[in-house]
Scaffold this motif. Structure first.
Motif, PDB file in Angstrom:
ATOM      1  N   ALA A 166       0.844  -1.197   0.000  1.00 41.02           N
ATOM      2  CA  ALA A 166       0.000   0.000   0.000  1.00 41.02           C
ATOM      3  C   ALA A 166       0.876   1.244   0.000  1.00 41.02           C
ATOM      4  CB  ALA A 166      -0.921   0.007   1.223  1.00 41.02           C
ATOM      5  N   ILE A 167       0.318   2.346  -0.506  1.00 39.83           N
ATOM      6  CA  ILE A 167       1.039   3.613  -0.559  1.00 39.83           C
ATOM      7  C   ILE A 167       0.109   4.730  -0.089  1.00 39.83           C
ATOM      8  CG2 ILE A 167       0.428   4.034  -2.978  1.00 39.83           C
ATOM      9  CD1 ILE A 167       3.205   5.315  -3.308  1.00 39.83           C
ATOM     10  N   ASP A 168       0.670   5.670   0.669  1.00 38.67           N
ATOM     11  CA  ASP A 168      -0.102   6.817   1.148  1.00 38.67           C
ATOM     12  C   ASP A 168       0.889   7.873   1.626  1.00 38.67           C
ATOM     13  OD1 ASP A 168      -2.257   8.400   1.691  1.00 38.67           O
ATOM     14  OD2 ASP A 168      -3.229   7.018   3.082  1.00 38.67           O
ATOM     15  N   ALA A 169       0.379   9.045   1.983  1.00 36.77           N
ATOM     16  CA  ALA A 169       1.241  10.161   2.379  1.00 36.77           C
ATOM     17  C   ALA A 169       0.761  10.792   3.667  1.00 36.77           C
ATOM     18  CB  ALA A 169       1.290  11.210   1.266  1.00 36.77           C
ATOM     19  N   THR A 170       1.690  11.446   4.364  1.00 39.45           N
ATOM     20  CA  THR A 170       1.389  12.195   5.580  1.00 39.45           C
ATOM     21  C   THR A 170       2.352  13.372   5.659  1.00 39.45           C
ATOM     22  OG1 THR A 170       1.009  12.008   7.973  1.00 39.45           O
ATOM     23  CG2 THR A 170       2.970  10.931   7.090  1.00 39.45           C
ATOM     24  N   THR A 201       5.516  13.356   3.278  1.00 41.10           N
ATOM     25  CA  THR A 201       6.203  12.066   3.311  1.00 41.10           C
ATOM     26  C   THR A 201       5.294  10.987   2.753  1.00 41.10           C
ATOM     27  OG1 THR A 201       7.364  12.795   5.310  1.00 41.10           O
ATOM     28  CG2 THR A 201       7.418  10.441   4.800  1.00 41.10           C
ATOM     29  N   THR A 202       5.746  10.353   1.677  1.00 38.14           N
ATOM     30  CA  THR A 202       5.011   9.265   1.048  1.00 38.14           C
ATOM     31  C   THR A 202       5.720   7.959   1.345  1.00 38.14           C
ATOM     32  OG1 THR A 202       4.307  10.724  -0.747  1.00 38.14           O
ATOM     33  CG2 THR A 202       4.130   8.357  -1.136  1.00 38.14           C
ATOM     34  N   ALA A 203       4.976   6.966   1.819  1.00 35.14           N
ATOM     35  CA  ALA A 203       5.568   5.677   2.192  1.00 35.14           C
ATOM     36  C   ALA A 203       4.911   4.549   1.415  1.00 35.14           C
ATOM     37  CB  ALA A 203       5.421   5.433   3.688  1.00 35.14           C
ATOM     38  N   LEU A 204       5.738   3.633   0.955  1.00 38.91           N
ATOM     39  CA  LEU A 204       5.283   2.381   0.350  1.00 38.91           C
ATOM     40  C   LEU A 204       5.556   1.280   1.358  1.00 38.91           C
ATOM     41  CD1 LEU A 204       4.363   0.618  -2.085  1.00 38.91           C
ATOM     42  CD2 LEU A 204       6.763   0.566  -2.799  1.00 38.91           C
ATOM     43  N   VAL A 205       4.511   0.560   1.776  1.00 38.44           N
ATOM     44  CA  VAL A 205       4.656  -0.422   2.852  1.00 38.44           C
ATOM     45  C   VAL A 205       4.093  -1.776   2.426  1.00 38.44           C
ATOM     46  CG1 VAL A 205       4.378   1.451   4.530  1.00 38.44           C
ATOM     47  CG2 VAL A 205       2.428  -0.004   3.979  1.00 38.44           C
ATOM     48  N   ASP A 206       4.553  -2.805   3.109  1.00 37.28           N
ATOM     49  CA  ASP A 206       4.007  -4.140   2.932  1.00 37.28           C
ATOM     50  C   ASP A 206       2.933  -4.368   3.989  1.00 37.28           C
ATOM     51  OD1 ASP A 206       4.231  -6.923   1.725  1.00 37.28           O
ATOM     52  OD2 ASP A 206       4.537  -7.361   3.844  1.00 37.28           O
ATOM     53  N   CYS A 207       1.747  -4.774   3.557  1.00 38.20           N
ATOM     54  CA  CYS A 207       0.615  -4.868   4.481  1.00 38.20           C
ATOM     55  C   CYS A 207       0.708  -6.072   5.416  1.00 38.20           C
ATOM     56  CB  CYS A 207      -0.692  -4.923   3.693  1.00 38.20           C
ATOM     57  SG  CYS A 207      -1.048  -3.408   2.776  1.00 38.20           S
ATOM     58  N   ASP A 208       1.445  -7.115   5.049  1.00 38.10           N
ATOM     59  CA  ASP A 208       1.548  -8.304   5.894  1.00 38.10           C
ATOM     60  C   ASP A 208       2.566  -8.124   7.014  1.00 38.10           C
ATOM     61  OD1 ASP A 208      -0.365  -9.574   4.429  1.00 38.10           O
ATOM     62  OD2 ASP A 208       1.022 -10.759   3.222  1.00 38.10           O
ATOM     63  N   THR A 209       3.700  -7.497   6.705  1.00 39.64           N
ATOM     64  CA  THR A 209       4.791  -7.372   7.677  1.00 39.64           C
ATOM     65  C   THR A 209       4.908  -5.982   8.280  1.00 39.64           C
ATOM     66  OG1 THR A 209       6.366  -6.834   5.920  1.00 39.64           O
ATOM     67  CG2 THR A 209       6.114  -9.162   6.485  1.00 39.64           C
ATOM     68  N   SER A 210       4.165  -4.997   7.738  1.00 41.09           N
ATOM     69  CA  SER A 210       4.257  -3.591   8.168  1.00 41.09           C
ATOM     70  C   SER A 210       5.653  -3.014   7.950  1.00 41.09           C
ATOM     71  CB  SER A 210       3.853  -3.452   9.646  1.00 41.09           C
ATOM     72  OG  SER A 210       2.512  -3.826   9.845  1.00 41.09           O
ATOM     73  N   GLN A 267       4.482  20.481  -2.453  1.00 36.92           N
ATOM     74  CA  GLN A 267       3.282  19.646  -2.485  1.00 36.92           C
ATOM     75  C   GLN A 267       3.053  19.071  -3.882  1.00 36.92           C
ATOM     76  OE1 GLN A 267      -0.221  20.819  -0.066  1.00 36.92           O
ATOM     77  NE2 GLN A 267       0.766  22.795   0.123  1.00 36.92           N
ATOM     78  N   PRO A 268       3.925  18.162  -4.343  1.00 36.05           N
ATOM     79  CA  PRO A 268       3.679  17.517  -5.637  1.00 36.05           C
ATOM     80  C   PRO A 268       2.429  16.660  -5.559  1.00 36.05           C
ATOM     81  CG  PRO A 268       5.413  16.384  -4.438  1.00 36.05           C
ATOM     82  CD  PRO A 268       5.086  17.609  -3.648  1.00 36.05           C
ATOM     83  N   HIS A 269       1.790  16.453  -6.711  1.00 38.32           N
ATOM     84  CA  HIS A 269       0.570  15.649  -6.722  1.00 38.32           C
ATOM     85  C   HIS A 269       0.905  14.202  -6.387  1.00 38.32           C
ATOM     86  CE1 HIS A 269      -3.208  13.848  -8.079  1.00 38.32           C
ATOM     87  NE2 HIS A 269      -3.722  15.060  -7.945  1.00 38.32           N
ATOM     88  N   ASP A 270      -0.012  13.550  -5.691  1.00 42.90           N
ATOM     89  CA  ASP A 270       0.222  12.166  -5.251  1.00 42.90           C
ATOM     90  C   ASP A 270       0.466  11.222  -6.424  1.00 42.90           C
ATOM     91  OD1 ASP A 270       0.089  12.645  -2.538  1.00 42.90           O
ATOM     92  OD2 ASP A 270      -2.072  12.346  -2.428  1.00 42.90           O
ATOM     93  N   TYR A 308      -4.432   8.762  -5.867  1.00 47.77           N
ATOM     94  CA  TYR A 308      -3.489   8.133  -6.799  1.00 47.77           C
ATOM     95  C   TYR A 308      -4.196   7.658  -8.068  1.00 47.77           C
ATOM     96  CZ  TYR A 308      -0.372   8.268  -2.798  1.00 47.77           C
ATOM     97  OH  TYR A 308       0.395   8.692  -1.740  1.00 47.77           O
ATOM     98  N   ASP A 309      -5.386   8.174  -8.311  1.00 47.18           N
ATOM     99  CA  ASP A 309      -6.191   7.794  -9.475  1.00 47.18           C
ATOM    100  C   ASP A 309      -5.567   8.368 -10.748  1.00 47.18           C
ATOM    101  OD1 ASP A 309      -8.150   7.205 -11.311  1.00 47.18           O
ATOM    102  OD2 ASP A 309      -9.482   8.836 -10.678  1.00 47.18           O
ATOM    103  N   TRP A 310      -4.928   7.494 -11.514  1.00 46.89           N
ATOM    104  CA  TRP A 310      -4.295   7.892 -12.776  1.00 46.89           C
ATOM    105  C   TRP A 310      -4.220   6.650 -13.662  1.00 46.89           C
ATOM    106  CZ3 TRP A 310       1.490   9.553 -13.539  1.00 46.89           C
ATOM    107  CH2 TRP A 310       1.637  10.158 -14.794  1.00 46.89           C
TER     108      TRP A 310
END
Length: 262
Positions: free
Chosen positions: A100-104, A128-137, A148-151, A175-177
């Motif tokens: 998953a990917i998201d920003a804060t 800060t944008t992070a790409l994470v693994d959902c099973d292992t965190s 503020q670049p677009h997501d 992230y709709d593109w």
């Protein structure tokens, strides 16, 4: 791990003359600083009372660097070293099937007005944008920006440089593109990214998504909360490049902590 993050054969911990302290020693000390969450002066005082840890660095307590040396050398080390360290910390884990990917935003110490104008700050926080693994965190990658670049633009940059680590990627509507979706599918990756609903077809696309997979993106928010709870919401560094290094280092230290707990 610090030795592997540095290019070439690991140098001796310290050399007399111009050699000074090896890069891997400085990287290790900074990892300890983040782990113990201590300022530079206090950290070196602690290491002085821990000869066993100093010995792991190939140093006696009398050979420990001055705190000013540790601080200055961090800025001299290339960003590549810190990113390699992050990748090595990811390799300690066996990644799952959903990422998953998201920003804060992380707060930062206020720099001088002159510095703000010179570098062009236009955002109070570090995006800060992070790409994470959902099973292992595990934090697979991290991207930082003082603007503020677009997501979608940041998301494409982060995802395309980590294609080999991805299986299914989930993200919200920011992230709709379609170009990003096509690029992921061409690489054999399943995108579960919600469409912004302008037309009936967009609603139909969203209805086809696996909601259980989509809502696993909440893992990113939980990791952001854990990072801020563990290390604080405000970055210590005052320069933008120092703040980027600090965030990548925090992510690497957290990954190592998660591996030790297993």
């Amino acid at each position: 791990m610090s030795q592997n993050a540095v290019t070439g054969e690991p140098a001796p911990a310290v050399e007399k003359g111009d050699g000074g302290y090896a890069d891997w020693v400085i990287v290790s000390i900074h990892c300890l600083r983040e782990y113990l969450n201590q300022p530079y002066r206090r950290l070196l005082d602690i290491l002085y009372e821990m000869p066993g840890i100093s010995a792991k660095l190939g140093l006696s307590v009398d050979q420990l660097p001055d705190f000013t040396t540790v601080c200055t050398r961090k800025q001299d080390l290339k960003m590549r070293i810190w990113r390699v360290l992050l990748r090595l910390s990811v390799s300690l884990h066996e990644l799952g099937d959903v990422q998953a990917i998201d920003a804060t935003g992380f707060k930062r110490h206020q720099a001088s007005r002159h510095y703000v104008l010179r570098v062009g700050y236009n955002f109070d926080d570090i995006k800060t944008t992070a790409l994470v693994d959902c099973d292992t965190s595990v934090i697979i990658d991290i991207h930082c920006s003082m603007k503020q670049p677009h997501d979608t633009q940041v998301g494409r940059q982060v995802l395309t440089r980590n294609l080999a680590q991805l299986t299914t990627i989930t993200a919200d509507k920011s992230y709709d593109w379609d170009a990003l979706r096509h690029e992921l599918r061409d690489a054999g990756i399943r995108p579960v990214i919600k469409h912004r609903e302008f037309y009936g077809l967009d609603k139909a696309h969203n209805a086809r998504h696996d909601e259980n997979v989509y809502h696993r993106r909440s893992v990113v928010e939980a990791i952001f909360f854990a990072l801020k709870h563990r290390f604080g919401e405000t970055l210590r560094a005052r320069t933008w490049f120092g703040q980027f290094r600090e965030l990548v280092l925090k992510a690497a230290v957290r990954n190592i902590e998660q591996a030790v707990k297993l």
